[in-house]
Design an enzyme around this catalytic site. Structure first.
Site, PDB file in Angstrom:
ATOM      1  N   ASP A 110       0.385  -1.480   0.096  1.00  0.00           N
ATOM      2  CA  ASP A 110       0.050  -0.248   0.197  1.00  0.00           C
ATOM      3  C   ASP A 110       1.058   1.135  -0.254  1.00  0.00           C
ATOM      4  OD1 ASP A 110      -1.855   2.182   1.097  1.00  0.00           O
ATOM      5  OD2 ASP A 110      -2.489   1.208   2.040  1.00  0.00           O
TER       6      ASP A 110
ATOM      7  N   TRP B  13       5.312  -3.234   7.070  1.00  0.00           N
ATOM      8  CA  TRP B  13       4.411  -4.668   7.492  1.00  0.00           C
ATOM      9  C   TRP B  13       4.887  -5.869   6.216  1.00  0.00           C
ATOM     10  CZ3 TRP B  13      -0.455  -5.182   7.737  1.00  0.00           C
ATOM     11  CH2 TRP B  13      -1.252  -5.632   7.240  1.00  0.00           C
TER      12      TRP B  13
ATOM     13  N   TRP C 251       4.549   3.637   7.432  1.00  0.00           N
ATOM     14  CA  TRP C 251       5.666   3.057   8.633  1.00  0.00           C
ATOM     15  C   TRP C 251       6.680   3.771   8.726  1.00  0.00           C
ATOM     16  CZ3 TRP C 251       3.232  -1.075  11.395  1.00  0.00           C
ATOM     17  CH2 TRP C 251       2.434  -1.571  10.294  1.00  0.00           C
TER      18      TRP C 251
ATOM     19  N   TYR D  52       6.164  10.689   4.808  1.00  0.00           N
ATOM     20  CA  TYR D  52       6.892   9.078   3.990  1.00  0.00           C
ATOM     21  C   TYR D  52       6.750   9.333   2.213  1.00  0.00           C
ATOM     22  CZ  TYR D  52       4.919   5.474   1.027  1.00  0.00           C
ATOM     23  OH  TYR D  52       4.672   4.205  -0.077  1.00  0.00           O
TER      24      TYR D  52
HETATM   25  N1  ABN Z   1       2.814   2.431   4.178  1.00  0.00           N
HETATM   26  C1  ABN Z   1       2.291   3.890   3.220  1.00  0.00           C
HETATM   27  C2  ABN Z   1       1.397   4.702   4.037  1.00  0.00           C
HETATM   28  C3  ABN Z   1       1.999   5.910   4.278  1.00  0.00           C
HETATM   29  C4  ABN Z   1       1.642   6.348   4.596  1.00  0.00           C
HETATM   30  C5  ABN Z   1      -0.054   6.940   5.143  1.00  0.00           C
HETATM   31  C6  ABN Z   1      -0.368   5.074   4.241  1.00  0.00           C
HETATM   32  C7  ABN Z   1       0.719   3.860   3.840  1.00  0.00           C
END
Ligand code: ABN
Length: 178
Positions: A79, A104, A156, A165
């Site tokens: 994701d 994950w 994460w 992110y």
């Molecule tokens: N693991 C990816 C992610 C980052 C920020 C928000 C949702 C999913």
């Protein structure tokens, strides 16, 4: 009076004999065996009839050899944005970002050997996302977000100093023990 009673009993006897014979013909041993045989043969056929084992999920979805495509098998539970389309590669973070300390973990079937592999989806942290990057949402095996660790719609990077992110890598950890 008694002759009338006798006649009545005779009539009842005849009627019940007739219906018993009819029932015996209809539900006799042969008829029972014939029906049981049909049911048994039908039951034997059920396991060989084709049916959908996919459980409605993407577990057996068509895959590609292109790691920049969401249907590539190692991305089965991902994701996020593919790092290979964000300046990094399948397994390495782009320059200026660092891998998340937590991740994950998914289980993906490799179509080349039909084995299941554990795949770690580490986020790469410290830079804003690139708009041209490919976003994937496969998240196979994910459960609704009522419990942390069962849900993958999570940043994460949360355990890193730099929590911004950027993208996600798919790193094979090994064969899953199934
Ligand atoms: N693991 C990816 C992610 C980052 C920020 C928000 C949702 C999913």
């Amino acid at each position: 009076m008694s002759s009338m009673m006798n006649r009545l009993f005779n009539l009842i006897d005849k009627a019940s004999e007739k219906s018993t014979r009819k029932a015996a013909q209809h539900y006799g041993r042969r008829s029972f065996l014939a029906r049981a045989g049909t049911v048994f043969a039908g039951a034997m056929l059920v396991p060989v009839l084709p049916f959908d084992r996919s459980l409605g999920g993407a577990a057996f979805a068509a895959t590609t050899e292109d790691e920049n495509d969401c249907s590539y098998w190692k991305h089965c539970a991902l994701d996020g944005n593919l790092c290979s389309t964000s300046g990094g590669s399948l397994t390495s973070c782009p320059a200026g970002t660092e891998a998340s300390k937590v991740s994950w973990i998914g289980t993906c079937r490799n179509p080349n050997d039909e084995k299941d592999y554990l795949v770690s989806y580490n986020d790469c942290c410290g830079r804003a996302t690139v708009p041209s990057s490919t976003f994937c949402f496969t998240s196979e095996g994910e459960r609704p977000g009522y419990r942390m660790g069962l849900h993958n719609d999570i940043n994460w990077c949360m355990a890193n100093t730099n929590k911004g992110y950027h993208c996600t890598v798919s790193v094979v950890l090994g064969v899953a023990n199934t």
